[in-house]
Scaffold this active site. Structure first.
Site, PDB file in Angstrom:
ATOM      1  NE  ARG A 383      40.825 -41.759 -63.221  1.00  0.00           N
ATOM      2  CZ  ARG A 383      40.921 -41.408 -61.937  1.00  0.00           C
ATOM      3  NH1 ARG A 383      41.614 -42.163 -61.095  1.00  0.00           N
ATOM      4  NH2 ARG A 383      40.326 -40.315 -61.497  1.00  0.00           N
ATOM      5  CD  GLU A 385      44.902 -46.081 -62.658  1.00  0.00           C
ATOM      6  OE1 GLU A 385      44.163 -46.710 -61.872  1.00  0.00           O
ATOM      7  OE2 GLU A 385      45.393 -44.979 -62.399  1.00  0.00           O
ATOM      8  NE  ARG A 391      42.439 -50.578 -52.866  1.00  0.00           N
ATOM      9  CZ  ARG A 391      42.968 -49.719 -51.999  1.00  0.00           C
ATOM     10  NH1 ARG A 391      42.187 -49.136 -51.102  1.00  0.00           N
ATOM     11  NH2 ARG A 391      44.249 -49.422 -52.030  1.00  0.00           N
ATOM     12  CG  HIS A 392      42.077 -50.435 -58.437  1.00  0.00           C
ATOM     13  ND1 HIS A 392      42.716 -51.017 -57.379  1.00  0.00           N
ATOM     14  CD2 HIS A 392      42.402 -49.117 -58.411  1.00  0.00           C
ATOM     15  CE1 HIS A 392      43.426 -50.101 -56.730  1.00  0.00           C
ATOM     16  NE2 HIS A 392      43.235 -48.946 -57.333  1.00  0.00           N
ATOM     17  CD  GLU A 535      41.315 -43.009 -52.601  1.00  0.00           C
ATOM     18  OE1 GLU A 535      40.758 -42.325 -53.475  1.00  0.00           O
ATOM     19  OE2 GLU A 535      42.326 -43.711 -52.813  1.00  0.00           O
ATOM     20  CB  SER A 538      41.226 -38.152 -54.128  1.00  0.00           C
ATOM     21  OG  SER A 538      41.884 -39.328 -53.697  1.00  0.00           O
ATOM     22  NE  ARG A 587      38.130 -48.190 -54.848  1.00  0.00           N
ATOM     23  CZ  ARG A 587      39.269 -47.505 -54.717  1.00  0.00           C
ATOM     24  NH1 ARG A 587      39.355 -46.537 -53.818  1.00  0.00           N
ATOM     25  NH2 ARG A 587      40.301 -47.781 -55.488  1.00  0.00           N
TER      26      ARG A 587
END
Length: 613
Positions: A383, A385, A391-392, A535, A538, A587
């Site tokens: 990712r 991002e 948490r990323h 979370e 998903s 996670r």
């Protein structure tokens, strides 16, 4: 004065001069000049007239003869010979001392050991660095595990046994004629080994002590020792220790390390409590740890975290295999984005642009179209991002599954719930040692969960958050981190679980492949799964109708390019209704263990600021 006969001429001359001269110093000076002539005088008359000395030399005295050149040369040669002999003896003495010193040094010199066979062990030095291990031979040594040492009936190796161990030198203390070592295996199994001076072999003991002083902490060493019963509080093996027979360094660590494993292994509570003392413990920064991650992972708790990560993958596989799933492996180089709304890493692919897969999503669904009805994959996810949160990550490990359904996506949620129950129970039962070690440094409690799936619907979640004082607007926006945490607290209080599912997310905030809710297409048949209010997963029922997929793509403004064409075609050729989920491994580890940062759950984390080591 009468003459004096029958006495040594030299002595008489000296006595006479001393007797008559007022100055002794002057007399001695005169005598020194007078003495050579006395040797040839047969008669001496000593008299005094005032302060004047009169000498009468015998007319019969022979004249002093000059030495010949031959005599002079002979005298000179003799003198040089005496000098040379003196130098020779001096050099001989010096050489003897040097030889004795060299012999002593040779006796104490510690040679490298090339250990080829246990049968020839008596021929090898009992100490010394092992020559580089290059697969020269199979030595025949049988190494044992530290955890198998002890006095209990279950222990494989008991007092009196002689064993070989290979491990890391955690600490060493040499004092006088004794040495104490702590050997560490597998990051958290430790045993004490000791050496004491042998009075019957003082030179050998001195040599051993010299070698032990050269060993550095964190080195890999081979040690042969005899097990003895003991009480050792500082090691995981507390009822025995080893008396060192042989010790060899296999791989020496540098004497200066980035940090001490001991310092990195302390809990935050320990560090904080020490700040008010005379010797506060250092607080190691996250970047220092990550720059030397291999050192950080030697810390028992951090090492155990990686084992828990492995255990989760194992339990994930076990559960899904038992439920009829097949493991697949999908491409990570793809022609287009696999999801909408997430950044991608691009790369040149032989003149065209390719992307690193954001998930195996499209290929999981195509597997269902291939009549592999239940599939899962464990693989990397990328990712692009620029998220700098705790948490990323830009690269993580995905635990993905997809399955055909008969009627409802709850079929998938039941499979997922069963799988997570298997993980939670398996960790506490089968990896209790690792969890205990982790919780000594990072405090946490086991995750509370329900026997049956705990599923909240979106409207209920909105009501709970409004009661908590959040302004949810029209209730169609995504949840913030603070809202997720507040929802988790409320669910724990109301339903007694840390693990729950939330479904019916607004369609606007879900990917294009999500099936809309049949009653209200503003919402979707999608869901997220949470642990401790954050979370971890998903998922959704997927849209398997190609025309509906094209419609949603148009609504979201996504072009159905070359990358999506094969995906949509697989539906046009017939596909079962299906649903699935994508889970972030790091996670799960991070939240299950109650860690403060997801980077602790990644072996070598990748974020916007870190691409090494």
């Amino acid at each position: 004065m009468p003459s004096l006969r029958g006495f040594p001429l030299l002595l008489l001359g000296i006595l006479a001069i001393i007797d008559i001269m007022p100055s002794t110093t002057f007399a001695l000076r005169r005598v020194s000049a007078f003495v050579p002539r006395l040797a040839t005088t047969s008669r001496i008359v000593i008299g005094q007239e005032g302060s004047t000395i009169r000498r009468w030399m015998s007319d019969e005295s022979p004249a002093v003869q000059e030495k010949t050149e031959e005599e002079k040369e002979a005298i000179k040669a003799a003198r040089e010979a005496r000098k040379a002999e003196k130098e020779r003896k001096k050099a001989e003495k010096k050489a003897k001392k040097a030889a004795e010193a060299a012999a002593r040094e040779a006796a104490l010199k510690i040679h490298d050991v090339t250990y080829l066979s246990s049968e020839d062990q008596d021929q090898y030095e009992v100490m010394g660095d092992m020559t580089r291990v290059m697969s020269r031979s199979r030595t025949g040594r049988e190494f044992c595990d530290v955890q198998d040492l002890g006095t209990s009936d279950e222990s494989k190796h008991k007092p009196g046994d002689t064993v070989w161990l290979r491990g890391r030198l955690q600490s060493i203390r040499v004092k006088g004629g004794s040495c104490f070592i702590v050997l560490r295996q597998n990051s958290f199994d430790t045993v004490q080994a000791c050496y004491f001076k042998d009075k019957e072999d003082p030179e050998g003991s001195q040599k051993m002590i010299r070698y032990l002083k050269t060993l550095t902490e964190e080195s890999i060493i081979d040690l042969e020792g005899t097990i003895a019963e003991a009480e050792v509080r500082s090691c995981s093996i507390g009822d025995v220790e080893l008396a060192i027979n042989r010790i060899h360094s296999v791989s020496k660590a540098a004497s200066q390390l980035p940090f001490l494993v001991e310092d990195a292994a302390r809990s935050e509570a320990e560090i904080e409590a020490s700040q008010e003392t005379d010797r506060p413990f250092p607080r190691l920064g996250q970047e220092l740890r990550l720059d030397h991650r291999w050192m950080d992972l030697r810390v028992p708790a951090n090492n155990a975290i990686m084992r828990i990560q492995s255990a989760i993958c194992q339990l994930f596989r076990e559960s899904l295999y038992s439920q009829g799933f097949t493991e697949i492996h999908t491409p990570k180089l793809i022609a287009g984005e696999s999801e909408s709304g997430a950044g991608v890493f691009t790369t040149d692919y032989f003149g065209t642009t390719a992307c690193l897969a954001q998930s195996p999503q499209l290929y999981k669904q195509m597997a269902i179209s291939s009549d592999i009805d239940r599939v899962f994959e464990i693989g990397p996810v990328f990712r692009a991002e620029k998220s700098h949160t705790r948490r990323h990550l830009c690269e993580f490990t995905g635990l993905d599954l997809e399955m055909s359904i008969n009627d409802h996506y709850m079929e998938t949620l039941e499979v997922v719930h069963k799988m997570f129950k298997h993980i939670f129970e398996g960790l506490e039962d089968r990896w209790s040692k690792e969890l205990r070690i982790i919780r000594e440094q990072y405090a946490s409690e086991p995750v509370a969960f329900t026997d049956e799936p705990c599923v909240l619907h979106w409207p209920e979640a909105m009501d709970i958050l409004r009661e908590k004082g959040f302004d949810m607007g029209d209730g169609m926006g995504d949840l913030t981190g603070a809202q997720e945490l507040a929802l988790g607290e409320a669910v724990k209080e109301k339903y007694g679980t840390d693990f729950f599912m939330l479904d019916k997310y607004p369609s606007e905030i879900r990917p294009f492949y999500t099936m809309p809710d049949p009653e209200d297409d503003r919402f979707s048949n999608s869901y997220d799964i949470f642990i401790r209010g954050q979370e971890i997963c998903s998922g959704a029922q997927r849209c398997h109708d190609p025309d509906l997929v094209m419609k949603i793509l148009e609504q979201k403004g996504v072009e159905a390019g070359e990358g999506l064409q094969a995906y949509i075609d697989s539906f046009r050729h017939g596909v079962s209704p299906h649903a699935g989920a994508g889970i972030g491994l790091e996670r799960v580890v991070f939240l299950y263990l109650g860690l403060d940062n997801v980077r602790k759950a990644s072996m070598f984390p990748r974020d916007p600021n870190r691409c090494t080591p």
